[in-house]
Design a protein around this motif. Structure first.
Motif, mmCIF file in Angstrom:
data_model
loop_
_atom_site.group_PDB
_atom_site.id
_atom_site.type_symbol
_atom_site.label_atom_id
_atom_site.label_comp_id
_atom_site.label_asym_id
_atom_site.label_seq_id
_atom_site.Cartn_x
_atom_site.Cartn_y
_atom_site.Cartn_z
ATOM 1 N N LEU A 198 1.752 -2.161 8.512
ATOM 2 C CA LEU A 198 1.073 -3.080 7.610
ATOM 3 C C LEU A 198 0.869 -2.443 6.238
ATOM 4 O O LEU A 198 1.021 -3.084 5.206
ATOM 5 C CB LEU A 198 -0.278 -3.485 8.204
ATOM 6 N N ILE A 199 0.539 -1.160 6.248
ATOM 7 C CA ILE A 199 0.290 -0.444 4.992
ATOM 8 C C ILE A 199 1.589 0.049 4.365
ATOM 9 O O ILE A 199 1.683 0.205 3.151
ATOM 10 C CB ILE A 199 -0.648 0.755 5.239
ATOM 11 N N ALA A 200 2.619 0.269 5.195
ATOM 12 C CA ALA A 200 3.848 0.917 4.732
ATOM 13 C C ALA A 200 4.517 0.173 3.586
ATOM 14 O O ALA A 200 5.102 0.799 2.693
ATOM 15 C CB ALA A 200 4.826 1.074 5.895
ATOM 16 N N PHE A 201 4.441 -1.168 3.588
ATOM 17 C CA PHE A 201 5.091 -1.926 2.522
ATOM 18 C C PHE A 201 4.477 -1.632 1.149
ATOM 19 O O PHE A 201 5.107 -1.902 0.130
ATOM 20 C CB PHE A 201 4.985 -3.426 2.813
ATOM 21 N N GLY A 202 3.270 -1.087 1.120
ATOM 22 C CA GLY A 202 2.634 -0.774 -0.157
ATOM 23 C C GLY A 202 2.578 0.704 -0.466
ATOM 24 O O GLY A 202 1.913 1.115 -1.423
ATOM 25 N N GLN A 203 3.256 1.543 0.340
ATOM 26 C CA GLN A 203 3.234 2.989 0.116
ATOM 27 C C GLN A 203 4.648 3.552 0.028
ATOM 28 O O GLN A 203 5.240 3.916 1.055
ATOM 29 C CB GLN A 203 2.490 3.679 1.284
ATOM 30 N N ILE A 208 -4.245 -6.002 1.114
ATOM 31 C CA ILE A 208 -5.609 -6.387 1.488
ATOM 32 C C ILE A 208 -6.358 -5.252 2.181
ATOM 33 O O ILE A 208 -7.514 -5.411 2.571
ATOM 34 C CB ILE A 208 -5.597 -7.616 2.408
ATOM 35 N N VAL A 209 -5.719 -4.097 2.346
ATOM 36 C CA VAL A 209 -6.355 -2.946 2.983
ATOM 37 C C VAL A 209 -6.960 -2.051 1.911
ATOM 38 O O VAL A 209 -6.295 -1.678 0.945
ATOM 39 C CB VAL A 209 -5.343 -2.139 3.828
ATOM 40 N N ASP A 210 -8.235 -1.720 2.064
ATOM 41 C CA ASP A 210 -8.921 -0.796 1.155
ATOM 42 C C ASP A 210 -9.142 0.509 1.902
ATOM 43 O O ASP A 210 -9.874 0.551 2.897
ATOM 44 C CB ASP A 210 -10.265 -1.394 0.716
ATOM 45 N N MET A 211 -8.491 1.552 1.432
ATOM 46 C CA MET A 211 -8.590 2.840 2.101
ATOM 47 C C MET A 211 -9.936 3.511 1.870
ATOM 48 O O MET A 211 -10.249 4.525 2.509
ATOM 49 C CB MET A 211 -7.465 3.771 1.621
ATOM 50 N N ALA A 212 -10.744 2.987 0.975
ATOM 51 C CA ALA A 212 -12.074 3.539 0.709
ATOM 52 C C ALA A 212 -13.104 2.416 0.712
ATOM 53 O O ALA A 212 -13.910 2.279 -0.205
ATOM 54 C CB ALA A 212 -12.087 4.296 -0.620
ATOM 55 N N ALA A 264 0.470 -12.866 6.119
ATOM 56 C CA ALA A 264 0.704 -13.664 4.911
ATOM 57 C C ALA A 264 -0.083 -13.133 3.726
ATOM 58 O O ALA A 264 0.465 -12.947 2.626
ATOM 59 C CB ALA A 264 0.327 -15.122 5.181
ATOM 60 N N GLU A 265 -1.357 -12.850 3.918
ATOM 61 C CA GLU A 265 -2.196 -12.417 2.802
ATOM 62 C C GLU A 265 -1.852 -11.006 2.347
ATOM 63 O O GLU A 265 -2.017 -10.666 1.172
ATOM 64 C CB GLU A 265 -3.669 -12.534 3.185
ATOM 65 N N GLN A 266 -1.356 -10.168 3.266
ATOM 66 C CA GLN A 266 -0.898 -8.843 2.855
ATOM 67 C C GLN A 266 0.292 -8.971 1.917
ATOM 68 O O GLN A 266 0.359 -8.306 0.882
ATOM 69 C CB GLN A 266 -0.532 -8.001 4.083
ATOM 70 N N HIS A 267 1.236 -9.849 2.265
ATOM 71 C CA HIS A 267 2.402 -10.024 1.396
ATOM 72 C C HIS A 267 2.004 -10.650 0.060
ATOM 73 O O HIS A 267 2.507 -10.242 -0.997
ATOM 74 C CB HIS A 267 3.455 -10.897 2.073
ATOM 75 N N ILE A 268 1.119 -11.627 0.082
ATOM 76 C CA ILE A 268 0.667 -12.255 -1.159
ATOM 77 C C ILE A 268 -0.021 -11.230 -2.055
ATOM 78 O O ILE A 268 0.236 -11.168 -3.267
ATOM 79 C CB ILE A 268 -0.285 -13.425 -0.848
#
Length: 437
Positions: free
Chosen positions: A59-64, A211-215, A187-191
């Motif tokens: 889920l996080i990989a697409f943004g890292q 949509i994930v906040d690491m902090a 859906a909301e992660q991609h948006i």
């Protein structure tokens, strides 16, 4: 003037006798059947292939890091996974008892699932950022179109209560809500990722990956949700207790803030209402005594081996009677709609109603977002009371599903006559690795 061929049957039908006209309408419906048959076959194909479990790391990989290439991988994932989940929900609705499935509210929900499935399952492959921008806008509209699904189904189950047992309804709704969480999460992660790439963020470290906040700060979320609930409680009941945050308020952890917001808001709604109504029962509606505060304790993850942040919400709202403890997580357990504690003839108390005032409005054209399942988690408004599905008793069971979705838990312990403690354990996303959700 040339008429389109598709219009001719309708025009000719108006000039024929009544029985011929009636036959023509039937015949026209018969012509449209192959399209419905094709959709059913497509649904069956997708439903036969279980969706791949979501892993927190993927889920996080697409943004890292977030790049055009990773974003196009994300859209491929969306078009692969969401149709499978929609197909399985549509199939679940189709297998309901006939009299339940034909209920207008259930039929409306099924049609919404089938339409969205067809749109995504037949969507052309996205290969450029411009195509993704168009797709993201359409995906946002699709997510918005499903904002009332759960309260709509709830209304349908209410009308068909005598045809399904509470256990059957709970099992169905558990599956529907888990499916809904996963669809919205993808859906909301991609948006969010698409918008982040469009905004061209400055190079450097960031705590947000979609949509994930690491902090994510639980204390900040508690304050925000507490202000919202306090304002609504003042408007609805005329008073509101204070919130005291203790433990480790500076703790942060990796999580989805919108999920934490929903969980905290529902728990605080119960605690606020219980505290105010118990106080009124003890000292009268016009008492000038200070309301006992609600204490929220934050405990950080103790170690890498135990990546769970814990939150305890403690109130002095009188607790829950032993006879009702077994039912507090039941979808059907509610006393919503009673105007005062004295009206609560069922003895459920605040934790049975799981709301502060108001009643459900399910897709009836009302303004202000009534019936929108907490505005789909993020929308807030005074006019809907403290529960946009108030009266359906969904607050606590849905909060527990959100907590459990990432491998956490939610438990309530009551000291009858004094108050209640709600314990929430939430798994830190960055420590979850390849845990399937």
């Amino acid at each position: 003037m040339t008429l389109k061929t598709g219009l001719l049957p309708r025009i000719r039908a108006t000039a024929r006798p009544w029985h011929r006209h009636h036959y023509c309408r039937y015949h026209a419906r018969h012509i449209a059947e192959p399209q419905g048959l094709q959709l059913s076959q497509l649904l069956a194909t997708y439903a036969a292939h279980p969706p791949h479990p979501i892993t927190l790391s993927s889920l996080i990989a697409f943004g890292q890091p977030l790049t055009p290439e990773s974003l196009l991988h994300s859209v491929s994932y969306v078009l692969s996974e969401i149709p499978r989940r929609l197909a399985r929900r549509a199939r679940a609705l189709e297998t309901l008892p006939f009299i339940v499935g034909t209920n207008p509210y259930m039929a409306k929900t099924l049609k919404a699932y089938r339409d969205s499935f067809q749109f995504l399952a037949t969507y052309p492959r996205v290969t450029t950022l411009d195509e993704n921008a168009k797709f993201t806008a359409e995906l946002s509209q699709l997510v918005e179109s499903h904002r009332n699904d759960i309260p709509t189904m709830a209304k349908g189950f209410q009308e068909c209560a005598k045809y399904m047992s509470p256990a059957q309804v709970s099992k169905f709704l558990d599956g529907a809500i888990r499916n809904r969480i996963s669809v919205r999460l993808i859906a909301e992660q991609h948006i969010a990722l698409s918008r982040a790439l469009e905004d061209r963020p400055k190079p450097g470290p960031t705590s947000h990956y979609g949509i994930v906040d690491m902090a994510c700060s639980p204390a900040a979320m508690i304050k925000m949700c507490g202000e919202f609930v306090s304002e609504l409680c003042e408007v609805t009941l005329g008073a509101a207790p204070a919130i005291v945050i203790d433990g480790h308020p500076d703790t942060t952890f990796a999580y989805v803030p919108v999920h934490l917001e929903y969980i905290l808001t529902e728990i605080l709604k119960n605690a606020f209402r219980a505290t105010v109504e118990h106080h009124y029962m003890q000292f009268g509606n016009y008492s000038t005594r200070t309301l006992p505060a609600i204490t929220v304790t934050i405990s950080p993850p103790p170690s890498q081996c135990s990546p769970f942040l814990s939150i305890r919400v403690r109130d002095q709202g009188g607790g829950v009677s032993p006879s009702n403890m077994a039912r507090i997580f039941s979808y059907a357990f509610t006393t919503a709609g009673h105007s005062s504690p004295e009206d609560d003839v069922g003895g459920g108390g605040p934790y049975a109603a799981q709301h502060v005032g108001g009643s459900a409005a399910v897709g009836e054209g009302t303004s202000g977002g009534e019936g929108n399942l907490f505005g789909e988690i993020t929308g807030k408004g005074l006019q809907v009371g403290l529960g946009t599905i108030a009266g359906l008793g969904y607050g606590l069971p849905m909060s527990r599903l959100y907590a459990c979705y990432f491998g956490g838990s939610l438990d309530l312990f009551s000291l009858d006559g004094w108050g209640s403690d709600v314990f929430v354990k939430l798994r830190s996303v960055d420590q979850a690795g390849n845990a399937e959700i």
